[in-house]
Design an enzyme around this catalytic site. Structure first.
Site, PDB file in Angstrom:
ATOM      1  N   SER A 124       0.836  -1.206   0.000  1.00 46.57           N
ATOM      2  CA  SER A 124       0.000   0.000   0.000  1.00 46.57           C
ATOM      3  C   SER A 124       0.863   1.245   0.000  1.00 46.57           C
ATOM      4  O   SER A 124       1.964   1.265   0.575  1.00 46.57           O
ATOM      5  CB  SER A 124      -0.865  -0.020   1.260  1.00 46.57           C
ATOM      6  OG  SER A 124      -1.493   1.213   1.458  1.00 46.57           O
ATOM      7  N   TYR A 149      -2.362  -1.000  10.708  1.00 48.70           N
ATOM      8  CA  TYR A 149      -2.551  -1.551   9.363  1.00 48.70           C
ATOM      9  C   TYR A 149      -1.341  -1.196   8.495  1.00 48.70           C
ATOM     10  O   TYR A 149      -0.733  -2.066   7.860  1.00 48.70           O
ATOM     11  CB  TYR A 149      -3.844  -1.009   8.719  1.00 48.70           C
ATOM     12  CG  TYR A 149      -3.904  -1.312   7.239  1.00 48.70           C
ATOM     13  CD1 TYR A 149      -4.162  -2.601   6.789  1.00 48.70           C
ATOM     14  CD2 TYR A 149      -3.636  -0.324   6.278  1.00 48.70           C
ATOM     15  CE1 TYR A 149      -4.172  -2.895   5.432  1.00 48.70           C
ATOM     16  CE2 TYR A 149      -3.640  -0.607   4.927  1.00 48.70           C
ATOM     17  CZ  TYR A 149      -3.913  -1.893   4.504  1.00 48.70           C
ATOM     18  OH  TYR A 149      -3.899  -2.183   3.165  1.00 48.70           O
ATOM     19  N   LYS A 153       1.850  -3.600   6.803  1.00 51.65           N
ATOM     20  CA  LYS A 153       2.284  -3.663   5.395  1.00 51.65           C
ATOM     21  C   LYS A 153       3.787  -3.395   5.297  1.00 51.65           C
ATOM     22  O   LYS A 153       4.513  -4.068   4.555  1.00 51.65           O
ATOM     23  CB  LYS A 153       1.522  -2.646   4.545  1.00 51.65           C
ATOM     24  CG  LYS A 153       0.051  -2.979   4.352  1.00 51.65           C
ATOM     25  CD  LYS A 153      -0.126  -4.190   3.448  1.00 51.65           C
ATOM     26  CE  LYS A 153      -1.562  -4.637   3.362  1.00 51.65           C
ATOM     27  NZ  LYS A 153      -1.747  -5.930   2.697  1.00 51.65           N
TER      28      LYS A 153
HETATM   29  P1  NAD Z   1     -10.878  -7.486   0.898  1.00 52.43           P
HETATM   30  O1  NAD Z   1     -11.123  -7.485   2.368  1.00 52.43           O
HETATM   31  O2  NAD Z   1     -12.037  -7.308   0.001  1.00 52.43           O
HETATM   32  O3  NAD Z   1     -10.136  -8.840   0.482  1.00 52.43           O
HETATM   33  C1  NAD Z   1      -9.293  -9.541   1.348  1.00 52.43           C
HETATM   34  C2  NAD Z   1      -9.730 -10.996   1.327  1.00 52.43           C
HETATM   35  O4  NAD Z   1      -8.861 -11.749   2.171  1.00 52.43           O
HETATM   36  C3  NAD Z   1     -11.143 -11.198   1.841  1.00 52.43           C
HETATM   37  O5  NAD Z   1     -11.874 -11.970   0.909  1.00 52.43           O
HETATM   38  C4  NAD Z   1     -10.954 -11.945   3.154  1.00 52.43           C
HETATM   39  O6  NAD Z   1     -12.024 -12.826   3.420  1.00 52.43           O
HETATM   40  C5  NAD Z   1      -9.636 -12.647   2.930  1.00 52.43           C
HETATM   41  N1  NAD Z   1      -8.855 -12.925   4.140  1.00 52.43           N
HETATM   42  C6  NAD Z   1      -8.543 -12.077   5.142  1.00 52.43           C
HETATM   43  N2  NAD Z   1      -7.784 -12.687   6.046  1.00 52.43           N
HETATM   44  C7  NAD Z   1      -7.580 -13.949   5.609  1.00 52.43           C
HETATM   45  C8  NAD Z   1      -6.875 -15.058   6.113  1.00 52.43           C
HETATM   46  N3  NAD Z   1      -6.202 -14.994   7.266  1.00 52.43           N
HETATM   47  N4  NAD Z   1      -6.879 -16.199   5.406  1.00 52.43           N
HETATM   48  C9  NAD Z   1      -7.567 -16.286   4.243  1.00 52.43           C
HETATM   49  N5  NAD Z   1      -8.252 -15.268   3.720  1.00 52.43           N
HETATM   50  C10 NAD Z   1      -8.271 -14.112   4.409  1.00 52.43           C
HETATM   51  O7  NAD Z   1      -9.770  -6.385   0.618  1.00 52.43           O
HETATM   52  P2  NAD Z   1      -9.226  -5.807  -0.768  1.00 52.43           P
HETATM   53  O8  NAD Z   1      -9.628  -4.396  -0.835  1.00 52.43           O
HETATM   54  O9  NAD Z   1      -9.556  -6.718  -1.867  1.00 52.43           O
HETATM   55  O10 NAD Z   1      -7.672  -5.818  -0.472  1.00 52.43           O
HETATM   56  C11 NAD Z   1      -6.850  -6.908  -0.860  1.00 52.43           C
HETATM   57  C12 NAD Z   1      -5.438  -6.653  -0.354  1.00 52.43           C
HETATM   58  O11 NAD Z   1      -4.963  -5.416  -0.895  1.00 52.43           O
HETATM   59  C13 NAD Z   1      -5.319  -6.533   1.153  1.00 52.43           C
HETATM   60  O12 NAD Z   1      -4.107  -7.138   1.551  1.00 52.43           O
HETATM   61  C14 NAD Z   1      -5.269  -5.048   1.387  1.00 52.43           C
HETATM   62  O13 NAD Z   1      -4.599  -4.724   2.570  1.00 52.43           O
HETATM   63  C15 NAD Z   1      -4.502  -4.589   0.154  1.00 52.43           C
HETATM   64  N6  NAD Z   1      -4.747  -3.172  -0.183  1.00 52.43           N
HETATM   65  C16 NAD Z   1      -6.034  -2.763  -0.395  1.00 52.43           C
HETATM   66  C17 NAD Z   1      -6.275  -1.429  -0.698  1.00 52.43           C
HETATM   67  C18 NAD Z   1      -7.668  -0.919  -0.886  1.00 52.43           C
HETATM   68  O14 NAD Z   1      -7.863   0.300  -0.909  1.00 52.43           O
HETATM   69  N7  NAD Z   1      -8.680  -1.751  -1.062  1.00 52.43           N
HETATM   70  C19 NAD Z   1      -5.198  -0.536  -0.801  1.00 52.43           C
HETATM   71  C20 NAD Z   1      -3.908  -1.000  -0.592  1.00 52.43           C
HETATM   72  C21 NAD Z   1      -3.690  -2.344  -0.280  1.00 52.43           C
HETATM   73  C1  WQD Z   2     -10.261   8.926   0.810  1.00 53.78           C
HETATM   74  C2  WQD Z   2     -10.578  10.367   1.154  1.00 53.78           C
HETATM   75  C3  WQD Z   2     -11.035  10.746   3.479  1.00 53.78           C
HETATM   76  C4  WQD Z   2     -14.729   8.475   3.716  1.00 53.78           C
HETATM   77  C5  WQD Z   2      -7.300   4.100   2.806  1.00 53.78           C
HETATM   78  C6  WQD Z   2      -6.160   3.490   3.574  1.00 53.78           C
HETATM   79  C7  WQD Z   2      -5.063   3.101   2.635  1.00 53.78           C
HETATM   80  C8  WQD Z   2      -5.597   2.210   1.535  1.00 53.78           C
HETATM   81  C9  WQD Z   2      -6.783   2.801   0.854  1.00 53.78           C
HETATM   82  C10 WQD Z   2      -5.988  -0.058   2.082  1.00 53.78           C
HETATM   83  C11 WQD Z   2      -9.929  10.828   2.458  1.00 53.78           C
HETATM   84  C12 WQD Z   2     -12.248  11.033   2.631  1.00 53.78           C
HETATM   85  C13 WQD Z   2     -13.573   9.063   3.246  1.00 53.78           C
HETATM   86  C14 WQD Z   2     -15.817   9.289   4.094  1.00 53.78           C
HETATM   87  C15 WQD Z   2     -14.530  11.225   3.509  1.00 53.78           C
HETATM   88  N1  WQD Z   2      -6.041   1.022   2.128  1.00 53.78           N
HETATM   89  N2  WQD Z   2     -13.474  10.420   3.152  1.00 53.78           N
HETATM   90  N3  WQD Z   2     -15.674  10.638   3.971  1.00 53.78           N
HETATM   91  O1  WQD Z   2      -7.809   7.037   3.591  1.00 53.78           O
HETATM   92  O2  WQD Z   2      -6.886   7.538   1.283  1.00 53.78           O
HETATM   93  O3  WQD Z   2      -6.824   5.264   2.138  1.00 53.78           O
HETATM   94  O4  WQD Z   2      -7.772   3.182   1.817  1.00 53.78           O
HETATM   95  O5  WQD Z   2      -6.142  -1.117   2.238  1.00 53.78           O
HETATM   96  O6  WQD Z   2      -4.081   2.437   3.373  1.00 53.78           O
HETATM   97  O7  WQD Z   2      -5.678   4.427   4.502  1.00 53.78           O
HETATM   98  O8  WQD Z   2      -8.985   6.200   1.501  1.00 53.78           O
HETATM   99  O9  WQD Z   2     -11.319   6.031   0.781  1.00 53.78           O
HETATM  100  O10 WQD Z   2     -10.806   6.041   3.260  1.00 53.78           O
HETATM  101  O11 WQD Z   2     -10.513   8.116   1.947  1.00 53.78           O
HETATM  102  O12 WQD Z   2     -14.466  12.456   3.432  1.00 53.78           O
HETATM  103  O13 WQD Z   2     -16.868   8.821   4.551  1.00 53.78           O
HETATM  104  O14 WQD Z   2     -11.988  10.467   1.375  1.00 53.78           O
HETATM  105  O15 WQD Z   2     -10.903  11.691   4.503  1.00 53.78           O
HETATM  106  O16 WQD Z   2      -9.564  12.138   2.281  1.00 53.78           O
HETATM  107  P1  WQD Z   2      -7.585   6.628   2.198  1.00 53.78           P
HETATM  108  P2  WQD Z   2     -10.472   6.520   1.896  1.00 53.78           P
END
Ligand code: NAD
Ligand code: WQD
Length: 335
Positions: A124, A149, A153
């Site tokens: 991330s 969190y 990472k």
């Molecule tokens: P998500 O929660 O939709 O998907 C994660 C999946 O992992 C889920 O289906 C959950 O059931 C499964 N899971 C969790 N713990 C587990 C375990 N111990 N064993 C097996 N399965 C498990 O999240 P996502 O948004 O698809 O994110 C996927 C990955 O990308 C995560 O590692 C997250 O931290 C990373 N990431 C997401 C974002 C974002 O904004 N969505 C941003 C940066 C990084």
């Molecule tokens: C985006 C913007 C909020 C909700 C997070 C994690 C990051 C990554 C992605 C992963 C911000 C604003 C949000 C609301 C708002 N995660 N906001 N009202 O915080 O950039 O990133 O998700 O797994 O690690 O920190 O994303 O979508 O939460 O927020 O005003 O109800 O929207 O303040 O400026 P963020 P976000």
């Protein structure tokens, strides 16, 4: 290639599984369904017109991993499984370190035992930490993260780097995602958060569909163009396609780090305006106080992924919004 996808029933993982199947790979999904859905996988199979293997189980279960590697002759792993709610990680740090760090450790042990050394990891942009200059570029050091969190990472990145130094057979790709939004253009798979969404886009789309009354915009006095925070949003299908390219890169030994972002920043207000314009739906909002830990603005320098992987975020904001809305309006209560 035969690819194990941990967390493949989740938001990003399900989109990556679809891309993998469409590209002709064989996929085994391991997911404990703590935040994912088996229905997502059923829909992925129907979209791809191809089957996948699904195992409901936990990435920390070493015996289960050993059996999966033995039964499926896995050649590479995409590791999405983990917990991702920033606020919850402050309340439950041990759960986050256990799932995200210990989970990766057990996975790597099982991979090494099975002789599998190709790994693509979901990292991330949060690992750059507060105070890093924008746009974030991969040559910056990891910074001080603002919550467990983010720290989990950063710890996994360090773990994987140490592992690769100790055993150069490892090929690790660290993909630092910015803010993935959107859904597959079919509207059949998308983001389905449990409970009240933490993230902006699912909150907006749930207001638009009538599940929530109004969006709270956290902060209107940031030093940005319109006073609201700016982020680098990218389409989840672009992100999923980046994983395919990264998988090929994971063939060469080393640790390869890539930002996956659009390289452009968009404010919260601009996102609301774009959503209203593209969907024709009103999104009620009010300004609220700042959310703890939010940075004013950050976006990616996405040049390295383009130069080395040939990857670029191709889908623009309007498409991200249109695809989010197609998914949300067709599935108002999620899966
Ligand atoms: P998500 O929660 O939709 O998907 C994660 C999946 O992992 C889920 O289906 C959950 O059931 C499964 N899971 C969790 N713990 C587990 C375990 N111990 N064993 C097996 N399965 C498990 O999240 P996502 O948004 O698809 O994110 C996927 C990955 O990308 C995560 O590692 C997250 O931290 C990373 N990431 C997401 C974002 C974002 O904004 N969505 C941003 C940066 C990084
Ligand atoms: C985006 C913007 C909020 C909700 C997070 C994690 C990051 C990554 C992605 C992963 C911000 C604003 C949000 C609301 C708002 N995660 N906001 N009202 O915080 O950039 O990133 O998700 O797994 O690690 O920190 O994303 O979508 O939460 O927020 O005003 O109800 O929207 O303040 O400026 P963020 P976000």
């Amino acid at each position: 290639m035969r690819v194990l996808v941990t967390g493949g029933a989740g938001y990003i993982g399900s989109h990556a599984v679809l891309e993998l199947l469409e590209a002709g790979h064989q996929v085994v999904v391991l997911d404990n369904l703590c935040n994912g859905s088996a229905e997502a996988l059923t829909r992925v199979e129907s979209l791809a017109g191809k089957p996948l293997a699904f195992c409901q189980g936990d990435v920390r279960d070493r015996a289960l991993l050993d059996a999966l590697f033995a039964d499926h002759a896995i050649e590479a792993v995409m590791h999405f499984a983990g917990l991702k709610a920033v606020g919850e990680s402050v309340e439950r740090p041990l759960a986050y370190y256990d799932n995200n760090v210990h989970g990766t450790l057990v996975l790597c042990q099982a991979m090494a035992a099975a002789g599998v050394y190709r790994l693509v990891f979901s990292s991330s942009a949060t690992v750059y930490g507060a105070g890093a200059p924008v746009p974030y570029v991969e040559t910056l050091p990891r910074g001080t993260t603002a919550n467990p969190y983010g720290t989990s990472k950063a710890m996994v990145e360090t773990l994987l780097e140490d592992l690769q130094v100790a055993d150069p057979r490892w090929s690790v790709v660290l993909l630092r995602y910015f803010n993935p939004i959107g859904a597959h253009p079919s509207g059949r798979i998308g983001e389905d958060p449990r409970g009240i969404p933490n993230n902006l886009m699912p909150f907006i789309s749930q207001v638009a569909v009538g599940r929530r009354e109004a969006l709270e915009i956290f902060g209107s006095d940031y030093p940005t163009r319109d006073g609201t925070c700016e982020r680098d949003y990218l389409h989840v299908v672009d992100l999923a396609q980046g994983h395919l390219l990264a998988l090929e890169r994971a063939g060469s030994p080393g640790v390869h780090v890539y930002n996956l972002g659009s390289g452009r920043a968009c404010s919260v207000l601009k996102m609301v305006e774009t959503f209203q314009r593209v969907t024709g739906r009103a999104v009620a909002y009010r300004f609220a106080s700042r959310r703890a830990g939010d940075l004013p603005a950050f976006w990616a320098d996405a040049g390295k992924a383009e130069r080395e992987l040939g990857w670029k975020a191709r889908r623009g904001l309007d498409e991200m919004v249109a695809d989010t809305w197609r998914w949300q309006s067709a599935n108002p209560e999620g899966y």
